[in-house]
Design a protein around this motif. Structure first.
Motif, PDB file in Angstrom:
ATOM      1  N   UNK A 175       0.832  -1.200   0.000  1.00  0.00           N
ATOM      2  CA  UNK A 175       0.000   0.000   0.000  1.00  0.00           C
ATOM      3  C   UNK A 175       0.874   1.261   0.000  1.00  0.00           C
ATOM      4  N   UNK A 176       1.993   1.202   0.700  1.00  0.00           N
ATOM      5  CA  UNK A 176       2.901   2.350   0.748  1.00  0.00           C
ATOM      6  C   UNK A 176       3.448   2.702  -0.632  1.00  0.00           C
ATOM      7  N   UNK A 177       3.537   1.728  -1.514  1.00  0.00           N
ATOM      8  CA  UNK A 177       4.076   1.992  -2.853  1.00  0.00           C
ATOM      9  C   UNK A 177       3.170   2.902  -3.670  1.00  0.00           C
ATOM     10  N   UNK A 178       1.947   3.146  -3.171  1.00  0.00           N
ATOM     11  CA  UNK A 178       1.037   4.020  -3.908  1.00  0.00           C
ATOM     12  C   UNK A 178       1.406   5.499  -3.766  1.00  0.00           C
ATOM     13  N   UNK A 179       2.375   5.821  -2.908  1.00  0.00           N
ATOM     14  CA  UNK A 179       2.845   7.203  -2.804  1.00  0.00           C
ATOM     15  C   UNK A 179       3.410   7.613  -4.160  1.00  0.00           C
ATOM     16  N   UNK A 198      13.108  -6.177   7.776  1.00  0.00           N
ATOM     17  CA  UNK A 198      12.918  -5.112   6.794  1.00  0.00           C
ATOM     18  C   UNK A 198      12.215  -5.670   5.563  1.00  0.00           C
ATOM     19  N   UNK A 199      11.128  -5.009   5.177  1.00  0.00           N
ATOM     20  CA  UNK A 199      10.419  -5.346   3.941  1.00  0.00           C
ATOM     21  C   UNK A 199      10.706  -4.261   2.918  1.00  0.00           C
ATOM     22  N   UNK A 200      11.043  -4.677   1.704  1.00  0.00           N
ATOM     23  CA  UNK A 200      11.425  -3.734   0.648  1.00  0.00           C
ATOM     24  C   UNK A 200      10.561  -3.935  -0.587  1.00  0.00           C
ATOM     25  N   UNK A 201      10.253  -2.827  -1.230  1.00  0.00           N
ATOM     26  CA  UNK A 201       9.621  -2.857  -2.542  1.00  0.00           C
ATOM     27  C   UNK A 201      10.327  -1.830  -3.414  1.00  0.00           C
ATOM     28  N   UNK A 202      10.473  -2.131  -4.692  1.00  0.00           N
ATOM     29  CA  UNK A 202      11.150  -1.199  -5.591  1.00  0.00           C
ATOM     30  C   UNK A 202      10.437  -1.136  -6.927  1.00  0.00           C
ATOM     31  N   UNK A 203      10.353   0.078  -7.470  1.00  0.00           N
ATOM     32  CA  UNK A 203       9.787   0.273  -8.803  1.00  0.00           C
ATOM     33  C   UNK A 203      10.860   0.303  -9.875  1.00  0.00           C
ATOM     34  N   UNK A 204      12.123   0.152  -9.456  1.00  0.00           N
ATOM     35  CA  UNK A 204      13.205   0.188 -10.432  1.00  0.00           C
ATOM     36  C   UNK A 204      13.289  -1.137 -11.167  1.00  0.00           C
ATOM     37  N   UNK A 205      13.479  -1.070 -12.469  1.00  0.00           N
ATOM     38  CA  UNK A 205      13.626  -2.269 -13.283  1.00  0.00           C
ATOM     39  C   UNK A 205      15.012  -2.266 -13.920  1.00  0.00           C
ATOM     40  N   UNK A 206      15.610  -3.428 -14.003  1.00  0.00           N
ATOM     41  CA  UNK A 206      16.943  -3.547 -14.604  1.00  0.00           C
ATOM     42  C   UNK A 206      16.839  -3.442 -16.125  1.00  0.00           C
ATOM     43  N   UNK A 207      17.585  -2.534 -16.664  1.00  0.00           N
ATOM     44  CA  UNK A 207      17.625  -2.381 -18.125  1.00  0.00           C
ATOM     45  C   UNK A 207      18.546  -3.458 -18.689  1.00  0.00           C
ATOM     46  N   UNK A 208      17.982  -4.385 -19.462  1.00  0.00           N
ATOM     47  CA  UNK A 208      18.774  -5.487 -19.991  1.00  0.00           C
ATOM     48  C   UNK A 208      19.869  -5.014 -20.947  1.00  0.00           C
TER      49      UNK A 208
END
Length: 211
Positions: A175-179, A198-208
């Motif tokens: 839910x916090x990722x909606x910021x 620690x719980x982590x979420x990331x919106x970063x994607x690795x550029x192949x």
């Protein structure tokens, strides 16, 4: 029972009071541990079926193909529930073509997507929501809003007379990722033994094409 089967649990403490109610059985019976958190699972089972998959229900479905298990409409709904929960309604990076194929297969077997969505949204107690509200108040943003961080200390659990396993804190960090500005979300939880989880979420994607 002849055995204990534990699903989607990385460590026994996540079972909460149930673990202590059956601790003798855990020590004396075969324990089958099925989980897709292959990096963090403690492999506490006698048999550990732990590998990288979209969801634990993905693993269970693959096992069902090998074993003589009939997937009923009720079981298909449960499998679908686990799939959409672990992909956060097909929003996480683990939402691959395989995830959509699984969703289609579970639907074909009788799963009801609308029922699953309702169950996921109406799964929180009033006490849990009030606790969520208190955590929301201490969210802090860093790095121009790209990092969102919240923390929960032992006293928070004690003052509110609530235990970690009574809350869906994975759902909260989602839910916090909606910021709007956040790209990295962090939730830190202090446990009774002074351990910090620690719980982590990331919106970063690795550029192949990079690296």
């Amino acid at each position: 029972p002849d055995a204990i089967i534990v699903v989607d649990v990385g460590e026994t403490r996540q079972l909460g009071d149930i673990y202590y109610d059956v601790k003798d059985e855990f020590l004396n019976l075969p324990v089958i541990n099925i989980d897709h958190h292959f990096l963090t699972n403690e492999r506490f089972g006698t048999i550990n079926i732990v590998y990288d998959a979209i969801s634990t229900t993905h693993i269970i479905y693959e096992l069902a193909q090998k074993w003589p298990i009939n997937i009923t409409e009720r079981l298909a709904t449960s499998l679908f529930y686990g799939l959409v929960s672990d992909t956060y309604f097909f929003q996480r990076p683990n939402t691959t073509p395989v995830a959509f194929n699984l969703a289609a297969e579970f639907s074909r077997l009788g799963a009801e997507p609308s029922k699953v969505a309702q169950l996921l949204h109406k799964s929180k107690s009033l006490e849990a929501l009030k606790f969520w509200g208190k955590i929301l108040l201490n969210i802090k943003l860093y790095n121009n809003g790209e990092i969102a961080m919240a923390s929960i200390c032992k006293r928070d659990f004690e003052d509110n007379k609530i235990k970690e396993h009574d809350l869906n804190l994975d759902s909260f960090v989602n839910f916090m990722t909606s910021i709007e500005s956040s790209k990295i979300t962090i939730l830190m939880k202090e446990r009774e033994d002074n351990e910090i989880r620690i719980s982590l979420r990331s919106d970063y994607f690795l550029d192949k094409n990079s690296a």
